[in-house]
Structure formats: structure tokens, C-alpha cells
Scaffold this active site. Sequence first.
Site, PDB file in Angstrom:
ATOM      1  N   GLY A  14       0.808  -1.208   0.000  1.00  0.00           N
ATOM      2  CA  GLY A  14       0.000   0.000   0.000  1.00  0.00           C
ATOM      3  C   GLY A  14       0.843   1.260   0.000  1.00  0.00           C
ATOM      4  O   GLY A  14       1.788   1.395   0.791  1.00  0.00           O
ATOM      5  N   GLY A  16      -0.547   4.382   0.409  1.00  0.00           N
ATOM      6  CA  GLY A  16      -1.313   5.460   1.015  1.00  0.00           C
ATOM      7  C   GLY A  16      -0.530   6.116   2.133  1.00  0.00           C
ATOM      8  O   GLY A  16       0.699   6.014   2.216  1.00  0.00           O
ATOM      9  N   PHE A  17      -1.234   6.786   3.038  1.00  0.00           N
ATOM     10  CA  PHE A  17      -0.554   7.496   4.111  1.00  0.00           C
ATOM     11  C   PHE A  17       0.275   6.561   4.987  1.00  0.00           C
ATOM     12  O   PHE A  17       1.424   6.857   5.307  1.00  0.00           O
ATOM     13  CB  PHE A  17      -1.580   8.224   4.984  1.00  0.00           C
ATOM     14  CG  PHE A  17      -2.169   9.447   4.338  1.00  0.00           C
ATOM     15  CD1 PHE A  17      -1.366  10.520   3.979  1.00  0.00           C
ATOM     16  CD2 PHE A  17      -3.520   9.532   4.085  1.00  0.00           C
ATOM     17  CE1 PHE A  17      -1.903  11.649   3.378  1.00  0.00           C
ATOM     18  CE2 PHE A  17      -4.073  10.655   3.491  1.00  0.00           C
ATOM     19  CZ  PHE A  17      -3.260  11.721   3.136  1.00  0.00           C
ATOM     20  N   GLU A 178     -19.484  16.721   3.086  1.00  0.00           N
ATOM     21  CA  GLU A 178     -18.669  17.554   2.205  1.00  0.00           C
ATOM     22  C   GLU A 178     -19.223  17.569   0.778  1.00  0.00           C
ATOM     23  O   GLU A 178     -19.315  18.622   0.141  1.00  0.00           O
ATOM     24  CB  GLU A 178     -17.220  17.059   2.239  1.00  0.00           C
ATOM     25  CG  GLU A 178     -16.535  17.371   3.564  1.00  0.00           C
ATOM     26  CD  GLU A 178     -15.264  16.578   3.804  1.00  0.00           C
ATOM     27  OE1 GLU A 178     -14.460  16.995   4.656  1.00  0.00           O
ATOM     28  OE2 GLU A 178     -15.070  15.529   3.156  1.00  0.00           O
ATOM     29  N   ASP A 316      -5.988   2.199   8.225  1.00  0.00           N
ATOM     30  CA  ASP A 316      -7.409   1.880   8.330  1.00  0.00           C
ATOM     31  C   ASP A 316      -7.680   0.403   8.504  1.00  0.00           C
ATOM     32  O   ASP A 316      -8.700   0.017   9.081  1.00  0.00           O
ATOM     33  CB  ASP A 316      -8.146   2.361   7.072  1.00  0.00           C
ATOM     34  CG  ASP A 316      -8.148   3.873   6.940  1.00  0.00           C
ATOM     35  OD1 ASP A 316      -7.599   4.550   7.827  1.00  0.00           O
ATOM     36  OD2 ASP A 316      -8.703   4.372   5.941  1.00  0.00           O
ATOM     37  N   ALA A 327      -6.771   9.810   8.334  1.00  0.00           N
ATOM     38  CA  ALA A 327      -5.447   9.925   7.724  1.00  0.00           C
ATOM     39  C   ALA A 327      -4.363  10.041   8.786  1.00  0.00           C
ATOM     40  O   ALA A 327      -3.275   9.467   8.640  1.00  0.00           O
ATOM     41  CB  ALA A 327      -5.409  11.138   6.791  1.00  0.00           C
TER      42      ALA A 327
END
Length: 439
Positions: A14, A16-17, A178, A316, A327
Site C-alpha cells: 500500500g 497510502g498514508f 462535504e 485503516d 489519515a
Amino acid sequence: MQDHVTPRRVVILGGGFAGLFAARALRKSPVAVTVVDRRAHHLFQPLLYQCASGILSEGQIAQPLRGVLRRHHNVSCVLAEATEVDAGARLVHARRPEGGSVALPYDDLIVAVGMRQSYFGHDEFAAHAPGMKTLEDALDIRRRIYRAFEMAETAADDRERQQWLTFALVGGGPTGVELAGQIREIAGHTLDREFRKIDSAAARVLLFEGSDAVLGAFGPPLAHRAARSLQSLGVELHLGTMVTDIDAHGLTVKDHAGATTRFDARTVLWTAGVEAPPIAAAVARATGAEQDRAGRILVEPDLTISGHPEIRVTGDVMSLNRLPGLAEVAMQSGAYAGRSVRHQVEGRTKKPKPFKYVDLGSAAYIARGRAVVKTGPVHLSGFTGWLAWLFIHLAFLTGFRGRLGAVLSWSVAFATSSRRERAFTMPGTDASTAPPPPS
């Protein structure tokens, strides 16, 4: 015994963050790091809705993984999707995008694969109600939003026109709130006076939430302020409702009393629920790890899997102390996992302290000049919350180019209500697939 010639092999699943921060923590360590991801970019997921609504471009929220990690000379990137883990042989099996597979040996494995959209057992909803977890999702949603107004302009009758001008969002968490606020701003300001037959400001935005409050995780005071802001924008809140059916023309919901209601809407967007990707189940099978209801992997306080100290689960997809899927949790857990490997390589024998998450707060953007921010005992809303939201997201945007581009785009959008990234394509309408003209 570790081979002193071959550096210790660390595989990170991964980009991601969590994966990015794990790789950064290993930058100066004598290890060979391999980052495996089925996409070649690192995505700033919290701003996906701004790409979907036309404020930011794809390049402002997504940076090439190789570019982000170019100065990390001990890191290599592999474009593939991890499918299986052989914990005994310490091998990760991955599938390449165009076919074929690759086997990656590891001494340490860091699982940072994130979560994907969940339809709670109704995967058939996905065809009519896209989620928003990927860049492809955001571009699909952008197309659906702006297409709806175009189709309303040429609708055959008032009923069809109203269907196209009705937007339904399922899920009252940050993403749903949002997006709802963004669609109302697009309808009431961005598209103002651009159409000749329709009044874009008359568009309806319906937000459905199963609980009794939007942004429930922010606490009652901020949830109440958020609801009030949404309603002042014209968003219609339908709380305590459960979606039972979705098709191309709308959705059916059931309330707490069991009564069902049909809503006609040609644009339905899904922002409720997440689940672990298949590789999480593969890791659990290979290690005997437990998973929670959403498929997250239960980990020890040091983020390892019981009986497998060489495997760490972050972000996550980890289940630890009910930590939220934020995040900041991913960043901190990824950095912790990377440091843990680095300390082992350095020969530190002291047992690492358990992972401790430092809560820096949560933020949700509602509309121009309106946001809610929760940081410990500090609760901000309205314009003050919006300024705090602006600072937080600028601080975490990856790369100088991303920050600069976002500032310029935000300046234009917030000052003039215009959106520069409104281009969208319609599937099947390019020259190569269009039927030939009559002879």
C-alpha cells in the site's frame, strides 16, 4: 540468521498514508524496501471530494509514488495488487495489472492497504451509486454531477427534469457532508446563469443517514452546527433512514418506524461504510489473525500480528482500541511500524513501547467559509473552523507542487465561486466508438 551481505527486505503493501510514512521512516536504514500498490500514485484521499466537485485537479491530490519517494534510494516501487501471503515462506504474491504475477520475499511485512467502499451486502448498488475511495471514483462522480445539469437542460418534460436536478447522497459522515455542501454550491453559485432552460439553484440535494445525526463522531454540539449549516445551504436531511433499494432512477428508504419512501433521483452517490480489501482476509488466513466485522485485522499493541512479529498492520485496515479510520491514524501508525523495523535493524533489544495515537483532531468542510473542526477540547465551526481546516490540509498535502496548486485553485474558487476543473468525458461518445455518419 540474517545475511550480512543482503540487506533486510521490507515489503510494504500500500502506498497510502500509512505505507508512505512507513517508507519514510526507513529512509536511512540499511534495508531494501519494496512498496507494492495497484496504483502508481499516492492519493490525498481527504480532498477527493474537491476533485469530484471541480475545485482541484487530479494532479493536485495525487502524486506519483516514484516521484514522492525518489530521494529514498533504498525504496523501489512495484505496480501490482497483493493477492496472497505465505507467512511460512515469507512471500507476498501479487498480480500485475496486465496479467502475470510476481513473488516478493520479505523479512518484514508492513500491511497498509487501507479500506474500500462497502455496500453492506448489496454490491448491486454500486452500478447506480458510486462510492468515493479512488481517483477513478472522484472522476466518475464529477461526470455524474455536471452531466445531470446538462441532461436537465434538454429533458423531455418537467418530471424528467426534476429527476436530473435531484441528487441523493447516502451516508452522513464527513464525505457525505462535504459532497452535499459542494453540490449545493455548484448548483447555487458555480452554475448560476449558465443555463437557459433550467434554474440550477433549484436543484435538490438529499442526504440520507442511518443514525440520528450527521457527523456523529464529532459530538452533539458540532453535529448540530453542521446540520444547521447544511440546512441553511438547502440540503434536505433525512436522518434515521436505511436505504433498501437503488436503481437508475432513484432510491427507496425505510425509516425507524418501518415506513418506506421512494425518492426519484438520477444521481445517487454512496458515502456510507467501508470494508477491508481481499488481501486482508488473505493475511488473516495465512497468520490465523482475527478480523472484526468490517474485515480489519486485530493487532497487538505494537501493531504486530500475534505469533508473527515480522508482520505489522497499519492504518485503516488495523483494528486496535477502536481507532478511527483517519489519515492521521494512518500516518502515525505507518511511521511507528517503520521505526520499529529500523530499531530492530539497529540492534536495539529494548521492547518498543506500545503504539499510542496522538489525536490531532478531525475536520469536515461544509461550504465556502464553513467547516467544523474538533481537536481535543477545542471545537471550531463556521469561518474559524474553515480557516483551521485550510491550515490542516495545507500542512499535510504531499509535495510543494500540490500545496501551491491547491492554494491557487482555492483562491479562485473561494473568491469567485468558479471551478476550473469541470471537464468530464461521456463513455462511448468518442470518435472511435461513434456510429459512422449516413452516406
